[in-house]
Design an enzyme around this catalytic site. Structure first.
Site, PDB file in Angstrom:
ATOM      1  N   ARG A 158      48.827  43.380  28.195  1.00 59.58           N
ATOM      2  CA  ARG A 158      47.784  42.732  28.535  1.00 59.58           C
ATOM      3  C   ARG A 158      48.813  40.930  29.256  1.00 59.58           C
ATOM      4  O   ARG A 158      48.629  40.045  29.988  1.00 59.58           O
ATOM      5  CB  ARG A 158      46.882  42.381  27.923  1.00 59.58           C
ATOM      6  N   ARG A 198      53.262  16.573  39.925  1.00 56.74           N
ATOM      7  CA  ARG A 198      52.175  17.403  40.618  1.00 56.74           C
ATOM      8  C   ARG A 198      51.614  17.543  42.310  1.00 56.74           C
ATOM      9  O   ARG A 198      51.316  16.760  42.521  1.00 56.74           O
ATOM     10  CB  ARG A 198      51.275  16.297  39.379  1.00 56.74           C
ATOM     11  N   HIS A 226      48.863  20.180  43.599  1.00 51.03           N
ATOM     12  CA  HIS A 226      47.795  21.365  43.060  1.00 51.03           C
ATOM     13  C   HIS A 226      48.511  22.632  44.132  1.00 51.03           C
ATOM     14  O   HIS A 226      48.389  23.974  42.783  1.00 51.03           O
ATOM     15  CB  HIS A 226      46.198  22.099  43.870  1.00 51.03           C
ATOM     16  N   LYS A 272      44.011  36.269  31.128  1.00 53.58           N
ATOM     17  CA  LYS A 272      44.137  35.306  29.852  1.00 53.58           C
ATOM     18  C   LYS A 272      44.736  34.173  29.670  1.00 53.58           C
ATOM     19  O   LYS A 272      45.831  33.515  29.527  1.00 53.58           O
ATOM     20  CB  LYS A 272      44.532  36.170  28.135  1.00 53.58           C
ATOM     21  N   GLU A 324      29.921  38.703  26.669  1.00 51.42           N
ATOM     22  CA  GLU A 324      30.858  38.511  25.803  1.00 51.42           C
ATOM     23  C   GLU A 324      30.556  37.375  24.649  1.00 51.42           C
ATOM     24  O   GLU A 324      29.951  36.237  24.993  1.00 51.42           O
ATOM     25  CB  GLU A 324      32.504  38.539  25.489  1.00 51.42           C
ATOM     26  N   LEU A 361      36.972  39.343  28.905  1.00 50.24           N
ATOM     27  CA  LEU A 361      38.409  40.110  28.638  1.00 50.24           C
ATOM     28  C   LEU A 361      38.177  41.081  28.383  1.00 50.24           C
ATOM     29  O   LEU A 361      37.856  41.483  27.324  1.00 50.24           O
ATOM     30  CB  LEU A 361      38.968  38.668  27.690  1.00 50.24           C
TER      31      LEU A 361
END
Length: 279
Positions: free
Chosen positions: A49, A99, A101, A145, A177, A201
């Site tokens: 995963r 930094r 995006h 995740k 969930e 998930l």
């Protein structure tokens, strides 16, 4: 001891780069593994995963299963948990760069992790827990995740403020969930759970329970259901790495079924315990 970008450090030495993209954007992924008596439970499923989440976000993932497992066990051992029940947390961010995006060129992923003692929640597994029904305000890629957990954090806090152990989330009436768990309900002897698409998930414990249900000849319906169906359930339970097979005995103060832990949940708890060597 913590593992951070190839180094073993204690809490006082731990540094996060100010422009690490995990810190700035939540641009990273993670896994939480259960450790039973020093042994990592379902390692390969967690690893696969992890790899999938990295691929979905186009984050480089150079570690093989055996390499990462070796680091994981070092974390367990260096924290004095070689014979303990614990949790193991592993995180990969895209890395640190000025930094912006979009993805900067030449990013080096940063792996970090920790392990700490955590006992099994035996009293809650025995007696069941309360849940609170809340809107699902998370993004639409819950199958990844990722570190983007603010929606789940807000739901968990609201559930806590209502005196509940966990939130049950719904999107316009369709139950998805928990904030940090998967959800099953039992109706007329059959298990119901939301299909493993982008809205939930793909839980490791969820998959274990599906396999156990097949072994126990329990019918399973992986299909969406609404809050009205939830209110009519005979039994309900959360599944997750830290909650195992956790009975839900009330939702918003109303009993689920008889308001006690049901027979189907008990069968699944016993079968799950056997998978971790306790049966």
């Amino acid at each position: 001891m913590y593992f951070v970008d190839g180094r073993w450090v204690d809490a006082a030495e731990t540094l996060i780069h100010p422009e690490d993209r995990g810190y700035l954007f939540g641009d990273g992924i993670y896994e939480v593994c259960r450790v039973y008596q020093g042994k990592i439970y379902q390692w390969e499923a967690h690893y696969q995963r992890f790899v999938r989440s990295a691929a979905e976000l186009r984050i480089a993932f150079p570690w093989t299963s055996s390499e990462l497992q070796s680091t994981a066990y070092e974390l367990v051992e260096k924290n004095g948990l070689a014979a303990e029940d614990a949790i193991l947390y592993l995180q990969v961010t895209r890395g640190a760069a000025p930094r912006t995006h979009d993805f900067p060129e030449g990013m080096k992923p940063v792996l970090s992790g920790f392990a700490r003692k955590m006992a099994r929640p035996l009293a809650q597994l025995e007696n069941g827990v309360a849940a609170a029904l809340l809107p699902d305000i998370r993004w639409l890629r819950c199958d990844i995740k990722s570190l983007n957990l603010l929606g789940a954090v807000m739901a968990k806090q609201q559930a806590k403020e209502r005196g509940a152990f966990e939130a049950i989330l719904h999107r316009d009436g369709t139950v998805t969930e928990g904030s940090a768990s998967n959800l099953f309900v039992v109706k007329d002897g059959a298990l119901y759970t939301h299909p493993a698409n982008h809205l939930i998930l793909r839980g490791i414990t969820r998959q274990v329970v599906l396999e156990l249900a097949a072994q126990l000849s329990l019918p399973v319906r992986e299909e969406a259901f609404d809050t009205q169906f939830l209110a009519q359930a005979d039994e309900a339970f959360f599944t997750g790495t830290t909650v195992e097979v956790m009975p839900v005995v009330s939702i918003d103060g109303q009993p689920v079924g008889s308001g006690r832990v049901g027979a189907v949940v008990r069968k699944l708890q016993e079968a799950f315990a056997a998978t971790i060597g306790l049966g």
